[in-house]
Design a protein around this motif. Structure first.
Motif, PDB file in Angstrom:
ATOM      1  N   ASN A   3       6.646  -2.255  -4.048  1.00 52.55           N
ATOM      2  CA  ASN A   3       7.022  -1.368  -2.945  1.00 52.55           C
ATOM      3  C   ASN A   3       6.031  -1.574  -1.800  1.00 52.55           C
ATOM      4  O   ASN A   3       4.983  -0.941  -1.732  1.00 52.55           O
ATOM      5  N   ALA A   4       6.357  -2.493  -0.904  1.00 51.23           N
ATOM      6  CA  ALA A   4       5.447  -2.853   0.188  1.00 51.23           C
ATOM      7  C   ALA A   4       5.185  -1.681   1.129  1.00 51.23           C
ATOM      8  O   ALA A   4       4.067  -1.504   1.619  1.00 51.23           O
ATOM      9  N   LYS A   5       6.202  -0.879   1.360  1.00 50.39           N
ATOM     10  CA  LYS A   5       6.051   0.245   2.281  1.00 50.39           C
ATOM     11  C   LYS A   5       4.973   1.207   1.810  1.00 50.39           C
ATOM     12  O   LYS A   5       4.072   1.584   2.573  1.00 50.39           O
ATOM     13  N   LEU A   6       5.025   1.591   0.542  1.00 52.41           N
ATOM     14  CA  LEU A   6       4.032   2.525   0.014  1.00 52.41           C
ATOM     15  C   LEU A   6       2.668   1.863  -0.134  1.00 52.41           C
ATOM     16  O   LEU A   6       1.639   2.431   0.246  1.00 52.41           O
ATOM     17  N   THR A   7       2.656   0.660  -0.695  1.00 55.77           N
ATOM     18  CA  THR A   7       1.394  -0.008  -0.996  1.00 55.77           C
ATOM     19  C   THR A   7       0.617  -0.350   0.261  1.00 55.77           C
ATOM     20  O   THR A   7      -0.582  -0.071   0.367  1.00 55.77           O
ATOM     21  N   GLU A  24      -4.476   3.123   5.285  1.00 53.08           N
ATOM     22  CA  GLU A  24      -5.145   4.415   5.477  1.00 53.08           C
ATOM     23  C   GLU A  24      -6.662   4.261   5.396  1.00 53.08           C
ATOM     24  O   GLU A  24      -7.402   5.158   5.792  1.00 53.08           O
ATOM     25  N   HIS A  25      -7.116   3.151   4.870  1.00 52.99           N
ATOM     26  CA  HIS A  25      -8.546   2.889   4.683  1.00 52.99           C
ATOM     27  C   HIS A  25      -9.099   2.047   5.836  1.00 52.99           C
ATOM     28  O   HIS A  25      -8.329   1.443   6.591  1.00 52.99           O
ATOM     29  N   PRO A  26     -10.413   1.982   5.975  1.00 51.45           N
ATOM     30  CA  PRO A  26     -11.017   1.248   7.105  1.00 51.45           C
ATOM     31  C   PRO A  26     -10.996  -0.261   6.898  1.00 51.45           C
ATOM     32  O   PRO A  26     -12.023  -0.904   6.684  1.00 51.45           O
ATOM     33  N   ILE A  50       3.778   0.480  12.563  1.00 47.34           N
ATOM     34  CA  ILE A  50       3.703   1.947  12.708  1.00 47.34           C
ATOM     35  C   ILE A  50       2.719   2.485  11.667  1.00 47.34           C
ATOM     36  O   ILE A  50       3.069   2.687  10.501  1.00 47.34           O
ATOM     37  N   LEU A  51       1.485   2.714  12.089  1.00 51.41           N
ATOM     38  CA  LEU A  51       0.472   3.221  11.157  1.00 51.41           C
ATOM     39  C   LEU A  51       0.706   4.705  10.921  1.00 51.41           C
ATOM     40  O   LEU A  51       0.867   5.484  11.856  1.00 51.41           O
ATOM     41  N   ARG A  52       0.721   5.096   9.654  1.00 54.17           N
ATOM     42  CA  ARG A  52       0.988   6.497   9.318  1.00 54.17           C
ATOM     43  C   ARG A  52       0.349   6.827   7.986  1.00 54.17           C
ATOM     44  O   ARG A  52      -0.030   5.944   7.208  1.00 54.17           O
ATOM     45  N   SER A  53       0.243   8.113   7.704  1.00 55.59           N
ATOM     46  CA  SER A  53      -0.277   8.570   6.418  1.00 55.59           C
ATOM     47  C   SER A  53       0.882   8.799   5.459  1.00 55.59           C
ATOM     48  O   SER A  53       1.989   9.174   5.866  1.00 55.59           O
ATOM     49  N   GLU A  80       5.353  10.691  -1.385  1.00 61.33           N
ATOM     50  CA  GLU A  80       5.075   9.258  -1.488  1.00 61.33           C
ATOM     51  C   GLU A  80       3.836   9.008  -2.342  1.00 61.33           C
ATOM     52  O   GLU A  80       3.789   8.052  -3.122  1.00 61.33           O
ATOM     53  N   ARG A  81       2.839   9.873  -2.210  1.00 60.42           N
ATOM     54  CA  ARG A  81       1.634   9.724  -3.037  1.00 60.42           C
ATOM     55  C   ARG A  81       1.952   9.928  -4.519  1.00 60.42           C
ATOM     56  O   ARG A  81       1.421   9.232  -5.388  1.00 60.42           O
TER      57      ARG A  81
END
Length: 299
Positions: A164-168, A174-176, A199-202, A207-208
């Motif tokens: 799942n590329a979207k979630l992974t 989310e990390h630096p 589109i960077l998002r949390s 999803e988590r």
């Protein structure tokens, strides 16, 4: 296609068969739009200097944006590259001459990477990080921020074990991190991965939770297809055995997996159990045992 979608970082290596040649042919006409990173397993100054020149010639470019010490995995390798006549010396000379613009290091053993980063001699660090491989990454992120070191994430999809590329990829971004380098083998994968980066998002809580279920199911005892276990003296294609076994056990493609396993010229039954593959595996996997288990399922 990739450049049009905003992908501009391309990772290759001297050891990736004809990868430099192919990438060079594709990227030369876009040189001002792309960042080309390559790397060498050379540990001494002479060998690294030769590999840098080979990379320039094979890629067909006048300079390389990033040249990396490839897979520095233990104290011995670290001492070699940092010695007066070590590979790092060649990289520094090449940078002074304009052959390369930045120096980096790659590896799987985070304590070794921390040690070389602390020397202040490398400008980027490349290591595996994904939802199932988070141990030790916090220290690397912290030191990278302190040292102003670029962070390149390899194996973001855990060598294909995560699908799942979207979630992974959203989790990783989310990390630096500076850049993540997932492998892609179809236009659809290129489009899917590029869409995540645009589109960077949390992640949402749902999803988590879904990602946590995926991680729990996968565990940590699986092949990342880094291929450091190769070559096998018997000719067993170890990563392919585990790839087919993964399709059998995780993705319910049993007939497909068995068919491809049966077509292999050399199978785990030919294993001499010498253990060389396990000594080279950066994840300390019990490869001999895992090969037997895969053979039972697929045979």
């Amino acid at each position: 296609m990739t450049i049009e979608l905003g992908i501009n970082f391309f990772d290759t290596a001297r050891g990736y068969t004809d990868s430099e040649e192919k990438l060079g042919a594709a990227l030369k006409k876009h040189r001002d739009k792309v960042i080309i990173a390559t790397k060498s397993m050379a540990r001494d100054k002479k060998g690294m200097a030769e590999d840098i020149d080979k990379s320039l010639m094979t890629l067909g470019v006048d300079y390389l944006d990033l040249y990396q010490l490839h897979n520095v995995k233990d104290k011995g390798a670290l001492e070699q590259v940092l010695a007066a006549d070590g590979a790092l010396a060649a990289l520094k000379e090449a940078k002074e001459k304009g052959k390369i613009r930045h120096i980096g290091v790659t590896g799987h053993i985070k304590d070794i990477l921390l040690e070389i980063m602390q020397t202040g001699e490398v400008e980027t660090v490349q290591f595996p990080f994904n939802p199932v491989e988070v141990s030790g990454a916090g220290k690397l992120f912290e030191l990278a921020e302190k040292m102003d070191t670029g962070v390149i994430i390899m194996k973001p999809m855990a060598g294909g074990a995560l699908t799942n590329a979207k979630l992974t990829l959203s989790f990783i971004l989310e990390h630096p991190v500076t850049v993540a380098i997932p492998g892609m083998d179809s236009p659809e994968q290129v489009e899917e991965n590029a869409a995540v980066g645009s589109i960077l998002r949390s992640l949402s809580e749902l999803e988590r939770e879904e990602l946590a279920r995926i991680v729990t199911k996968l565990g940590t005892r699986f092949c990342r297809r880094c291929e450091y276990c190769l070559p096998c003296q018997q000719g067993i294609d170890i990563p392919s055995v585990f790839l087919f076994d993964g399709y059998y056990t995780r993705y319910d493609l049993k007939d497909w997996a068995k068919e491809r396993y049966q077509a292999m010229d050399v199978k785990p039954d030919d294993c001499l159990e010498c253990g060389e593959c396990e000594e080279r595996c950066p994840y300390n996997l019990p490869i001999r045992e895992m090969l037997k288990e895969a053979a039972e399922r697929l045979g």
